[in-house]
Design an enzyme around this catalytic site. Sequence first.
Site: not given
Length: 576
Positions: A147, A306, A308, A310
Site C-alpha cells: 500500500s 496511493d 496500489d 485502493d
Amino acid sequence: MNNWESVYHKWNTFQNLDPELKKELVSIESNQLALEDAFYKELTFGTGGMRGVLGVGTNRMNIYTVRKAVYGLASYLLKNSVNVKDRGVAIAYDSRYKSREFAIETAKTLGAFGIRAYVFHSIRPTPLLSFAVRYLGTAGGVMITASHNPPEYNGFKVYNEDGGQMIPEEANQIIQEIQDIDNELDIPIIEQPELEEKKLLVWVGDGVDNAYLEKLSLITKLSHDECKQPKDLKIVFTPLHGTASELVPAGLKQLNFDQVSVVEEQMVPDPEFSTVSSPNPEEHQAFTMAIGLGKKVNADILLGTDPDADRLGVAVKTKSGDYTVLTGNQLGALLIDYILSHTNPVLLANDRVIKTIVTSELGKAIAESYGVKTIDTLTGFKYIAAKIRQFDTTGEAFVFGYEESYGYLISSFTRDKDAIQVAVMASEMADYWKKQGMTLLDALESLYKKHGYYRETMSSLTLKGKAGAEKISQIMHTIRDNPLTDIAGLKVEMLEDYLVGKRYINASSTIEKIDLPAENVLKFTLANDSWVCLRPSGTEPKIKCYFGTCGVNESESEATLNQLKDYMNNVMHQII
C-alpha cells in the site's frame, strides 16, 4: 543458543539460499541486533495477509516467507473450496521492489500443488485484483503490495473467492496451515518455464481491465445524455508512481471529463516514490506537485491515489486559489450525501451505508436524514466486504462503504476499497456542485450547518522492533486493566472492549454483547458527542488513537479534539 539463533543458523547453513539473501546475511553477521530483529519471530500473518520490510530472515518479506504464506493458502483452499486446481488463484502486483518476483514465487508455489495461477502481465491496482477474482471465478486471490508504506516494505494480501480480504475465521485456518510447516526453506516449487508449459501459469492481459471499465461506467448518477456531454471541470490527477495511471484517466474519459491534467513525473512507476516523502494521499505533502500543476492549469479538484490504488485523496480549490485536502471522513460524508440525494427514494429503505467504528459519525447522520441505516464494522475493509456478502441473503442493498483512512467503495463489483471508482464519482460530484455555483468545500459547509460540526483526527505512536511491540502491548494492557473514567475532563459514558466483545454502559451499569469479531481495540464514548478509540496497527509498528467530536462551530470542535489528543498522548507516554 537462543531460539532465534538456531533459526539464523538454519538459514546461514542452508546450501541453496537465494544468493541475494545470502549476501545480505553475510553483511549483517556481526550485527547482533540486526540478526535478532531479522530472526526473533516469524513475519506476522494477520487477517489480511502480511506486510514487512524486505530482506533476509523469518521476520522479513522475501521469497521464503512468501512461499510459506502461499503454502498455507494452498493447503487451506484445497481443504475448504471446490475445484480449486482448475479455478485457480488470481495474482496481481504493484510497482514496489520485488513485487513481480513475489507474484511469480506465488505462482511457483501454487504450481507445486497443481493449482493454476492467473498472473497479470504488468502492475495492476488492488481493486482490479478483487474484481478479477470475481470475474475469473477463481478460488481466491493474492495482491503483492505494501500500500502506502515506505519503499523498503512489501506485502502479501490474501482474498477469498468473493473478492474480499480474508476475514479472521478464514485467515486463522491459513495461519494454522502455516504453523504446521516445519521448514520454510524446503517448500517445493515448480519453476516458471514448466508452469507455463503445463498451463499452471496463465498471463492475464487487458480483458479484465476492459470488463472492469464497463462495470465502472454503470455507477454514475448521470443520465445517458449527461454522460455524453463534455464536463466543465478541470482535474489534476497523480497516481504517486503507482498502479492507477491507466484506469483512472480511462474511467474519467468514459464520462467525458476531457480537461484532465496528469502529473507526468508521478505517472512513472517508481519503487522509491522519489518525488514524495511518503506515497500516502492522507499526507498533504503527497499533493505538492499536484498543487503546483493545479495552480498552473486552474484546476477545480486534485485527485491522488496511493501506489496500489485502493485509497484516494481529493484536494479542492479555495476562493483564494490555494488547495485544501479533504479528510477521508469529509469526502465520505460528501459522497454519501451526493449518492443518496441522487437515488430513487423508493429504493432507500433497503439501502445500507457501512463504516468502521473509527469513522466519523457525520456520515451516519447524513444517511439517517435520507432514511438509510448505517452499519458499523471493525477497522479494515475486509469486514465491510463480509457485510456486503451477508446482504446477498438478507435482502439489504449496499450503497456505500468507507473508512476514515481514505478507503471507499461505491459499487460491490469489487469487494475492497476502490480509489478508481471514487476518483470518477468524486469528479462527477464536484462537477454537479460546480453547476450549482459551489465547490465541494461549500457543499461540506452546508452539511456541517445541517448536521453539526463533526471533527476527527488521529495520532499514532511508532514503536519499532521487539521492544516496541512489547510497549504497545503494555499500553493496551494497562488501559484495559485500569479503564479511564474521564478523558480531558469529559466523562466516559460507555466503554467498548472489542477484545472481550463487551460494551459497558456506565449510567445504567449495563453490560451488552458486541456482535463483532474479537479485536484488540478499546473505544470510549464521552459526553458532548465525543469519542476516543485506541488500537494497535495491524500492518505497521504503531499504536493508533482516534478522536471524534461534534460542536456547535468549528472552533469548539477543534479545541475539544486538541484537548483529547494531548490527554491521550500524555497517558500513553506515562505508561511507557
